[in-house]
Design a protein around this motif. Structure first.
Motif, mmCIF file in Angstrom:
data_model
loop_
_atom_site.group_PDB
_atom_site.id
_atom_site.type_symbol
_atom_site.label_atom_id
_atom_site.label_comp_id
_atom_site.label_asym_id
_atom_site.label_seq_id
_atom_site.Cartn_x
_atom_site.Cartn_y
_atom_site.Cartn_z
ATOM 1 N N TYR A 94 0.830 -1.076 0.023
ATOM 2 C CA TYR A 94 -0.021 -0.023 0.044
ATOM 3 C C TYR A 94 1.021 1.110 0.148
ATOM 4 C CZ TYR A 94 -3.077 3.674 1.405
ATOM 5 O OH TYR A 94 -3.936 4.820 1.317
ATOM 6 N N PHE A 95 0.302 2.158 -0.849
ATOM 7 C CA PHE A 95 1.442 3.637 -0.904
ATOM 8 C C PHE A 95 0.276 4.598 -0.820
ATOM 9 C CE2 PHE A 95 4.102 0.490 -2.988
ATOM 10 C CZ PHE A 95 5.098 0.697 -2.238
ATOM 11 N N GLU A 96 0.515 5.521 0.036
ATOM 12 C CA GLU A 96 -0.481 6.646 0.184
ATOM 13 C C GLU A 96 -0.252 7.573 -0.915
ATOM 14 O OE1 GLU A 96 -3.600 8.628 2.031
ATOM 15 O OE2 GLU A 96 -2.490 7.055 3.278
ATOM 16 N N THR A 97 0.940 7.686 -1.473
ATOM 17 C CA THR A 97 1.135 8.863 -2.622
ATOM 18 C C THR A 97 1.787 7.980 -3.637
ATOM 19 O OG1 THR A 97 3.353 9.501 -1.728
ATOM 20 C CG2 THR A 97 1.312 10.613 -0.834
ATOM 21 N N ILE A 98 1.699 8.799 -4.949
ATOM 22 C CA ILE A 98 2.465 8.101 -6.099
ATOM 23 C C ILE A 98 4.025 8.194 -5.823
ATOM 24 C CG2 ILE A 98 3.130 8.620 -8.384
ATOM 25 C CD1 ILE A 98 0.005 9.566 -8.807
ATOM 26 N N SER A 99 4.481 9.371 -5.069
ATOM 27 C CA SER A 99 5.828 9.366 -4.785
ATOM 28 C C SER A 99 6.300 8.310 -3.913
ATOM 29 C CB SER A 99 5.923 10.937 -4.140
ATOM 30 O OG SER A 99 7.427 11.108 -3.671
ATOM 31 N N GLN A 100 5.657 7.935 -3.106
ATOM 32 C CA GLN A 100 5.887 6.652 -2.229
ATOM 33 C C GLN A 100 6.018 5.655 -2.978
ATOM 34 O OE1 GLN A 100 2.890 6.551 0.814
ATOM 35 N NE2 GLN A 100 3.982 7.823 2.237
ATOM 36 N N MET A 101 5.140 5.413 -3.906
ATOM 37 C CA MET A 101 5.573 4.070 -4.849
ATOM 38 C C MET A 101 6.502 4.280 -5.662
ATOM 39 S SD MET A 101 3.880 2.999 -8.485
ATOM 40 C CE MET A 101 3.547 4.580 -8.699
ATOM 41 N N VAL A 102 6.806 5.636 -6.353
ATOM 42 C CA VAL A 102 7.908 5.621 -7.249
ATOM 43 C C VAL A 102 9.244 5.410 -6.431
ATOM 44 C CG1 VAL A 102 9.363 7.047 -8.450
ATOM 45 C CG2 VAL A 102 6.645 6.853 -8.885
ATOM 46 N N GLN A 103 9.194 5.962 -5.256
ATOM 47 C CA GLN A 103 10.519 5.595 -4.473
ATOM 48 C C GLN A 103 10.650 4.098 -4.037
ATOM 49 O OE1 GLN A 103 13.070 7.897 -3.793
ATOM 50 N NE2 GLN A 103 11.756 9.469 -4.804
ATOM 51 N N SER A 104 9.848 3.454 -3.682
ATOM 52 C CA SER A 104 9.907 2.159 -3.429
ATOM 53 C C SER A 104 10.298 1.486 -4.747
ATOM 54 C CB SER A 104 8.506 1.608 -3.005
ATOM 55 O OG SER A 104 8.465 0.357 -2.529
#
Length: 117
Positions: A94-104
């Protein structure tokens, strides 16, 4: 709005070198899983902007998980899922933001460049 969000997620994934296919909104879980198998997807992204029926949502995610190959990752985004609901989908990321997903994803693929914002 869901289409715009999907487009932003797709562009973000393509920006880091992944291929993204937008299947549209409100796709039945069986159709989503079949399309992912047909496309040989390594990741399935699902966004939730609102939840009307928690039990139906949980059942839909279970159908998707059961019909996907074991190695296919399921990522969920969007602000509509409560912390308790996120925990009940323990096999999803689960990611709250697109930025978190991209970083992951950059970390997962071993990207050593500068941080993407």
């Amino acid at each position: 709005i869901e289409t715009l969000t999907s487009k932003l997620v797709g562009l973000s994934l393509e920006f880091i070198g992944m291929r993204a296919v937008d299947l549209g909104g409100s796709l039945p879980p069986e159709s989503l899983a079949q399309a992912a198998r047909d496309l040989q997807a390594s990741v399935v992204w699902v966004t939730h902007t609102h939840v009307c029926d928690v039990e139906l949502l949980l059942a839909s995610h279970q159908v998707v998980r059961e019909k996907l190959p074991v190695e296919t990752r399921v990522i969920i985004g969007g602000g509509a899922l409560s912390p308790a609901l996120r925990r009940s989908l323990h096999w999803c990321e689960y990611f709250e933001t697109i930025s978190q997903m991209v970083q992951s994803e950059l970390k997962r693929i071993g990207f050593k460049g500068s941080k993407v914002n």
